[in-house]
Design an enzyme around this catalytic site. Structure first.
Site, mmCIF file in Angstrom:
data_model
loop_
_atom_site.group_PDB
_atom_site.id
_atom_site.type_symbol
_atom_site.label_atom_id
_atom_site.label_comp_id
_atom_site.label_asym_id
_atom_site.label_seq_id
_atom_site.Cartn_x
_atom_site.Cartn_y
_atom_site.Cartn_z
ATOM 1 N N ASP A 131 -0.414 5.205 0.812
ATOM 2 C CA ASP A 131 -0.993 6.359 2.158
ATOM 3 C C ASP A 131 -0.865 5.435 2.954
ATOM 4 O O ASP A 131 -1.335 4.595 3.768
ATOM 5 C CB ASP A 131 -1.130 7.111 1.769
ATOM 6 N N ASP B 157 0.914 -1.368 0.575
ATOM 7 C CA ASP B 157 -0.061 0.131 -0.514
ATOM 8 C C ASP B 157 0.817 1.102 -0.096
ATOM 9 O O ASP B 157 2.112 1.361 0.559
ATOM 10 C CB ASP B 157 -0.986 0.079 0.862
#
Length: 219
Positions: free
Chosen positions: A13, A11
């Site tokens: 953020d 991922d």
């Protein structure tokens, strides 16, 4: 016989970078421009990772689809403006660069699956000098967002890696559920935007407190 290829999918953020400051600023701005009450920083942090329109619908469930579209437009405009500022805040978390370099040296293939736009992701990786390390980039622009398994499925296809040799690393329950839906192992990180107990309850196979711990897991 050589070892099978491995793929680590990150991922962005909340996992690679701390992007909450710009996201919160842009959401406050959008709320003000649309004259819609801002729901608070914690509510916004909790939807980081979802595609933007889905995130907005979660944060403002009582508002109309038209309101959501207006909020999205204002958010994007302000977020893109913030990116032009020299002091925009989107720092790498501690140890990210070193761990990515180590995994790359080990021959592990690297990918990203994120709710960011493709433009936003490429800007982030370029600004931190990380673009060269990732062979597959998958964003909410390309199809269904999290927790749909589509982004992981595409990453597996791009890399030519079997599901049992892939792992998803993220900070939210959306990441853990996406990994489960795709049939790959998941690692929840505790420095992001969802608490550890929620990562565990959503199916995380492992929990780490620092990114350097990922190297031994991948081995």
């Amino acid at each position: 016989m050589s070892d099978p290829l491995k793929l680590a999918i990150f991922d962005c953020d909340g996992t690679l970078v701390d992007g909450q400051h710009m996201i919160i600023s842009a959401m406050k701005y959008a709320s003000d421009r649309c004259k819609i009450p801002y729901p608070g920083d914690e509510q916004v942090r909790r939807i980081v990772g979802l595609s933007l329109l889905e995130a907005i619908s979660h944060v403002y469930p009582q508002h109309t689809d038209n309101d959501h579209q207006l909020l999205r437009t204002e958010f994007i405009d302000h977020f893109q403006y913030l990116r032009t500022q020299d002091d925009h805040e989107e720092p790498l978390f501690d140890g990210i660069r070193e761990t990515i370099e180590t995994l790359n040296d080990m021959g592990v293939l690297l990918g990203v699956a994120t709710g960011k736009s493709t433009r936003g992701l490429k800007n982030t990786l370029m600004n931190h000098g990380l673009t060269e390390y990732f062979i597959t980039l998958n964003t909410a622009d390309d199809g269904p967002g999290k927790p749909h398994p589509s982004m992981i499925n595409v990453a597996l296809s791009d890399a030519g890696v079997d599901r049992e040799n892939a792992i998803m690393i993220g900070d939210t329950t959306f990441d853990m559920v996406m990994a489960k839906n795709a049939g790959v192992k998941s690692v929840g990180v505790t420095w992001g935007y969802h608490p550890e107990h929620e990562l565990k309850s959503s199916g995380a196979d492992h929990i780490i407190d620092h990114i350097s711990e990922l190297v031994e897991l991948v081995k």
